[in-house]
Enzyme design. Structure first.
Site, PDB file in Angstrom:
ATOM      1  N   TYR A 114     -18.188  12.803   6.547  1.00 21.89           N
ATOM      2  CA  TYR A 114     -18.008  13.226   5.162  1.00 21.89           C
ATOM      3  C   TYR A 114     -18.725  14.551   4.902  1.00 21.89           C
ATOM      4  CZ  TYR A 114     -15.927   8.743   3.888  1.00 21.89           C
ATOM      5  OH  TYR A 114     -15.085   7.665   3.780  1.00 21.89           O
TER       6      TYR A 114
ATOM      7  N   GLU B  66     -17.257   1.177   3.420  1.00 19.29           N
ATOM      8  CA  GLU B  66     -17.035   1.142   4.878  1.00 19.29           C
ATOM      9  C   GLU B  66     -18.218   0.493   5.593  1.00 19.29           C
ATOM     10  OE1 GLU B  66     -16.175   5.279   5.500  1.00 19.29           O
ATOM     11  OE2 GLU B  66     -14.485   5.121   4.102  1.00 19.29           O
TER      12      GLU B  66
ATOM     13  N   TYR C 161      -4.307  -5.644   9.325  1.00 19.35           N
ATOM     14  CA  TYR C 161      -3.771  -4.861  10.439  1.00 19.35           C
ATOM     15  C   TYR C 161      -4.890  -4.491  11.399  1.00 19.35           C
ATOM     16  CZ  TYR C 161      -5.554  -1.010   7.513  1.00 19.35           C
ATOM     17  OH  TYR C 161      -6.349  -0.191   6.737  1.00 19.35           O
TER      18      TYR C 161
ATOM     19  N   ARG D 235      -2.922   4.497  15.725  1.00 17.87           N
ATOM     20  CA  ARG D 235      -1.974   4.049  14.708  1.00 17.87           C
ATOM     21  C   ARG D 235      -2.343   2.631  14.270  1.00 17.87           C
ATOM     22  NH1 ARG D 235      -1.321   8.617  15.582  1.00 17.87           N
ATOM     23  NH2 ARG D 235       0.631   9.758  15.979  1.00 17.87           N
TER      24      ARG D 235
ATOM     25  N   SER E 163       0.351  -4.074  11.570  1.00 15.32           N
ATOM     26  CA  SER E 163      -0.006  -5.360  10.978  1.00 15.32           C
ATOM     27  C   SER E 163      -0.028  -6.453  12.039  1.00 15.32           C
ATOM     28  CB  SER E 163       1.020  -5.756   9.906  1.00 15.32           C
ATOM     29  OG  SER E 163       0.903  -4.946   8.772  1.00 15.32           O
TER      30      SER E 163
ATOM     31  N   GLY F 109      12.441  -3.424   5.877  1.00 16.12           N
ATOM     32  CA  GLY F 109      12.275  -2.914   7.235  1.00 16.12           C
ATOM     33  C   GLY F 109      11.092  -3.536   7.934  1.00 16.12           C
TER      34      GLY F 109
ATOM     35  N   GLY G 178       8.184  -3.397   7.157  1.00 15.36           N
ATOM     36  CA  GLY G 178       7.203  -3.898   6.197  1.00 15.36           C
ATOM     37  C   GLY G 178       7.142  -5.406   6.115  1.00 15.36           C
TER      38      GLY G 178
ATOM     39  N   VAL H  50       0.353   0.571   2.558  1.00 17.26           N
ATOM     40  CA  VAL H  50       1.004   1.789   3.032  1.00 17.26           C
ATOM     41  C   VAL H  50       0.501   2.081   4.427  1.00 17.26           C
ATOM     42  CG1 VAL H  50       1.277   4.268   2.680  1.00 17.26           C
ATOM     43  CG2 VAL H  50       1.211   2.739   0.711  1.00 17.26           C
TER      44      VAL H  50
ATOM     45  N   GLY I 187       0.362   5.015   7.145  1.00 17.96           N
ATOM     46  CA  GLY I 187       0.475   6.452   7.011  1.00 17.96           C
ATOM     47  C   GLY I 187      -0.222   6.876   5.733  1.00 17.96           C
TER      48      GLY I 187
END
Length: 432
Positions: free
Chosen positions: A97, A139, A183, A198, A201, A266, A268, A422, A424
């Protein structure tokens, strides 16, 4: 809380910052990656940088957070939770950060020049560190709960679900449970020496023990294809070992016994499968409305599994939409065994019922009556019977989720009861 003096400066300059933030984000990323190429090579998604989506997401996050601080935007709690989970899945550290701050504020000064007075700079610096401090704290909790570091997971099974989708069953070296809907990140080395990450899920219930991810091969449509999905599809087989994160993600099965709407399109469908599998494994009688949209039954990953899970849940009903004419009733009666090739094994019934039992249910037996006939067209929730107090979970392409959310809001579902995931950059973030 933002100081009164800083709030006045932020409120006055938010329109100018908002109008220029796309240019600011571009300058920020270009200079940061020029000086720190390892960040683009090993941490950031190169595909999302190439198509500009990550830059747009940064713009929405910063402006949306600032707007919330000065009272012109919604509370950003859900946004921050999504960002924190994504960062934790990537292994983002607190010191990064500081690095981001250096390049971001240099970019703001470069783009806006004399408009950034010392007072304005100090006000936006306060905004940044309030947001960064909140994320760092979130986090830290996620890392403490999950355990830091990457895990080794052995691929114990690979199955082709559709021509574009392959599922991988993984056995992590260190057993970890998860909440249905979460995920994991998968980090893979690429031929040019990069390490790209990447998120996928977990598409089965935690009660299964092993993990399963379901990977759609990302096609570029004129741009390069997805680097990681292409490697997983073409190069990963049973027996291979992957580097994965602990499970993260805040789109999880809502607590309690209240009614649910699980709406997907899709790929999802994957977090919804985990939630449904958990409900089936625990013998739930909860009322669940399942809505899914896809191109055709042949493109509908885990279609037979979804039908079986809905049939196994006494309180579940299923609504499906396919964009193309499909002979859906015939396909449902026949079932769907997957697409086997030399590397991939056909899919099997997921809920402990035999394939014959699953096919009988899909053919219209009592257990299968919860699945309404599939419709042709795009998803339409306006005619779905929504019980009072329903909580909705959405996952799929952004246009689908925007439309589904609009339909639910129009029907009186509170925004606080509509949750989404979401993969991405989060392009649903508020814009200035």
């Amino acid at each position: 809380m933002l100081s009164l003096e800083s709030a006045a400066h932020v409120r006055a300059t938010l329109p100018a910052i908002g109008a220029a933030i796309g240019d600011i984000a571009a300058r920020f990323y270009d200079t940061m990656f020029a000086d720190n190429p390892e960040l683009l090579r090993d941490l950031f998604n190169r595909g999302n940088q190439a198509n500009g989506e990550q830059r747009a997401a940064l713009a929405g996050a910063l402006a949306g957070y600032a707007a919330s601080l000065v009272g012109s935007g919604a509370a950003p709690d859900a946004m921050l939770a999504r960002i924190a989970n994504k960062h934790a899945s990537l292994g983002v550290t607190a010191d990064q950060y500081v690095l981001v701050h250096k390049y971001l504020f240099a970019a703001i000064g470069d783009i806006l020049g004399e408009a950034i007075t010392p007072e304005v700079a100090a006000a936006w610096d306060e905004v940044y560190w309030l947001m960064a401090g909140t994320l760092i704290a979130l986090e830290a909790v996620l890392y403490r709960e999950s355990g830091e570091g990457w895990l080794e997971a052995t691929v114990i099974d690979r199955r082709r679900e559709t021509p574009e989708v392959v599922s991988f069953t993984l056995r992590p070296k260190v057993a970890r449970s998860f909440r249905p809907g979460q995920y994991i990140s998968v980090a893979v080395p690429l031929s040019d020496g990069a390490r790209q990450i990447r998120q996928y899920s977990l598409s089965r219930a935690p009660e299964r023990g092993d993990w399963r991810i379901t990977v759609k091969r990302a096609r570029g449509d004129g741009a390069p294809d997805g680097e990681v999905s292409a490697l997983l599809h073409s190069g990963v087989r049973a027996g291979d070992v992957l580097s994965v994160s602990a499970p993260f993600g805040d789109l999880t099965l809502p607590h309690g016994d209240g009614p649910l709407l699980l709406a997907s399109a899709g790929i999802g469908i994957t977090p919804m499968l985990s939630m449904l599998d958990h409900l089936a494994a625990t013998g739930s009688h909860r009322r669940v409305l399942v809505a899914h949209a896809d191109r055709t039954p042949a493109h509908h990953a885990h279609r037979a599994e979804l039908l079986d899970l809905v049939a196994a849940l006494p309180g579940a009903t299923l609504h499906r939409w396919y964009e193309q004419e499909c002979g859906c009733a015939r396909d449902d009666r026949a079932g769907h065994a997957g697409y086997a090739d030399q590397a991939d094994q056909p899919a099997t019934a997921p809920t402990g019922r035999t394939t014959a039992q699953g096919t009988a249910a899909r053919a219209g037996g009592a257990a299968g009556s919860a699945a309404a006939p599939a419709m042709i067209g795009r998803v339409d929730l306006t005619g779905v019977d929504l019980p009072e107090g329903v909580v909705a979970c959405l996952c799929g392409p952004m246009p689908f989720m925007r439309e589904a959310r609009s339909q639910l809001l129009a029907r009186g579902v509170p925004a606080s009861d509509i949750h989404y995931e979401v993969f991405g950059p989060d392009l649903w973030l508020p814009r200035p």
